[in-house]
Design a protein around this motif. Sequence first.
Motif, PDB file in Angstrom:
ATOM      1  N   TRP A  20      -1.750  -7.082   1.775  1.00 21.87           N
ATOM      2  CA  TRP A  20      -2.323  -7.343   3.090  1.00 21.87           C
ATOM      3  C   TRP A  20      -2.412  -6.083   3.937  1.00 21.87           C
ATOM      4  O   TRP A  20      -3.352  -5.929   4.733  1.00 21.87           O
ATOM      5  CB  TRP A  20      -1.507  -8.413   3.821  1.00 21.87           C
ATOM      6  N   VAL A  21      -1.469  -5.180   3.805  1.00 28.75           N
ATOM      7  CA  VAL A  21      -1.487  -3.953   4.591  1.00 28.75           C
ATOM      8  C   VAL A  21      -2.595  -3.020   4.116  1.00 28.75           C
ATOM      9  O   VAL A  21      -3.229  -2.329   4.904  1.00 28.75           O
ATOM     10  CB  VAL A  21      -0.125  -3.249   4.530  1.00 28.75           C
ATOM     11  N   GLY A  22      -2.840  -3.016   2.822  1.00 29.29           N
ATOM     12  CA  GLY A  22      -3.845  -2.118   2.268  1.00 29.29           C
ATOM     13  C   GLY A  22      -3.221  -0.846   1.720  1.00 29.29           C
ATOM     14  O   GLY A  22      -2.030  -0.577   1.927  1.00 29.29           O
ATOM     15  N   PRO A  23      -4.016  -0.025   1.047  1.00 30.98           N
ATOM     16  CA  PRO A  23      -3.467   1.149   0.359  1.00 30.98           C
ATOM     17  C   PRO A  23      -3.325   2.361   1.262  1.00 30.98           C
ATOM     18  O   PRO A  23      -3.811   2.402   2.393  1.00 30.98           O
ATOM     19  CB  PRO A  23      -4.526   1.418  -0.718  1.00 30.98           C
ATOM     20  N   ARG A  24      -2.628   3.355   0.749  1.00 36.07           N
ATOM     21  CA  ARG A  24      -2.576   4.658   1.399  1.00 36.07           C
ATOM     22  C   ARG A  24      -3.939   5.343   1.297  1.00 36.07           C
ATOM     23  O   ARG A  24      -4.864   4.831   0.664  1.00 36.07           O
ATOM     24  CB  ARG A  24      -1.526   5.533   0.709  1.00 36.07           C
ATOM     25  N   LEU A  25      -4.056   6.506   1.897  1.00 37.78           N
ATOM     26  CA  LEU A  25      -5.254   7.316   1.708  1.00 37.78           C
ATOM     27  C   LEU A  25      -5.404   7.643   0.225  1.00 37.78           C
ATOM     28  O   LEU A  25      -4.415   7.781  -0.500  1.00 37.78           O
ATOM     29  CB  LEU A  25      -5.155   8.613   2.507  1.00 37.78           C
ATOM     30  N   ASN A  26      -6.626   7.770  -0.229  1.00 33.83           N
ATOM     31  CA  ASN A  26      -6.864   8.039  -1.653  1.00 33.83           C
ATOM     32  C   ASN A  26      -6.132   9.286  -2.128  1.00 33.83           C
ATOM     33  O   ASN A  26      -5.543   9.304  -3.212  1.00 33.83           O
ATOM     34  CB  ASN A  26      -8.363   8.180  -1.915  1.00 33.83           C
ATOM     35  N   LYS A  27      -6.129  10.328  -1.310  1.00 34.98           N
ATOM     36  CA  LYS A  27      -5.473  11.564  -1.751  1.00 34.98           C
ATOM     37  C   LYS A  27      -3.957  11.391  -1.809  1.00 34.98           C
ATOM     38  O   LYS A  27      -3.278  12.056  -2.606  1.00 34.98           O
ATOM     39  CB  LYS A  27      -5.853  12.727  -0.849  1.00 34.98           C
TER      40      LYS A  27
END
Length: 484
Positions: A203-210
């Motif tokens: 639900w929070v979502g992912p970190r930045l791709n890098k």
Amino acid sequence: MANVNATVPFPSNLLPNEGSPEWMSKADNAWQLIAATLVGLQSVPGLIILYGGAVKKKWAVNSAFMSLYAFACVFFCWVVWGYRMSFGDQLLPFWGKPAMSLEQAYLFKPAFLGLFPNATMVYFQCVFAAITLILIAGALLGRMNFYAWMLFVPLWLTFSYTFTAYSIWSPAGFLSTMGIIDYSGGYVIHLSSGVAGFTAAFWVGPRLNKDRERFPPNNILLMLAGAGMLWMGWTGFNGGDPYSVGLDASLAVLNTHACTATSLLTWVILDVIFFRKPSVIGAVQGMITGLVCITPAAGVVQGWAALIMGVLSGSIPWVTMMVIHKRSKLLQKVDDTMAVFHTHAIAGTLGGLLTGLFANPKLNKIFYGNYLKYVGLFYGLHDKRPMVGFRQMGVQILGILFVIVVNVISTSLICLFIRLFVPLRMSEEDMEIGDEAAHGEEAYAIWGQGDKLENSSSKYGSSLYDDVEAAAPKKKRCGTVEMI
């Protein structure tokens, strides 16, 4: 000749008095307070240091502070309403009535188990509740809005942890009365935190791709110091759950360390075989899976079973993390920063199932006081009571399903509720910056001889937010010598 059968008086230091009533064991009370403090040290400072060292430099303060805040918030909620909802009078078959645990008249009464007062039990159970929330934080590091975390902690404690704690550990809980074996929290703490952490991460979502692609620890030695506190603190985690300083506590402590050492070695060996390098981070993961796996079984299995559990806890989560995770679109979609799903949900499930296989009836009698009800499947087959053993496995599996369903539903509802008021995830700009954006502070704010870093144009101040590696001058290889 003196009467040898005459009553021998207590030594003066053991005589009952107003501060030490007859029903209380000073030894058991002392050990329980020590065990609780060891568990507390696993969180503060254990996981604070582990998380702070295991993440990127720009997230060290935020990760450590999530742990510190959770510990304090849980303690307040626990004494005001949480403990009685987990271990008090029944409201529902899976939930107790909310009430305060602060009145002297209540705190000085005998606890529901053990020869010590409610005050000691409230403290002991509180540090278990606190570490569960801190373990959930491990799945959310590097992007969760701290304001959302401030709301998540009390809500999840109230509407998820209390459900599982009452159902499995309270004498009146429905799974407790069915005969589930969860010696010290394989279900209540580890499976719960693994499932809840994975669900919340969705639900929070992912970190930045890098950050997902490259997330190096900022201080591996500091991470190891935190991991060491976690391991040694488990002496109180499992050794305190017999609620006495008897034989069962000694067995639980020995089994805990035997399983953990075996699991760590197994993980390292697999890393060497398949990756040709022994990973320090991998060793810590193997340590954690061993600690988690033995937790539901620590005092009710024999030593040889603890070693088998160590081999399995060092290999099965390794496979799920290193092989299955890379091939599963669902697992890759959810950004679980510290791999809490593998180290706690998978290892906790494995421990619960293996407990159902290896639980020794005689050891269960010492712990539960019941020789017939708690029988591992292997012993049921050996004693020609297969249905008793199969029933135990059925109850263990039912407990796993209950914990998973409760945590997926409750955690999802809590996250959706919080999202109505504050964002669950930090903004992209703040995630680029990290600690300074979230707290106005940095973990390492000096460079060289103490000069302040001055080469950032961030609106939050003059600091360098990228990793030290990114700021370092590139090396040019000249022959066999590296030159700057």
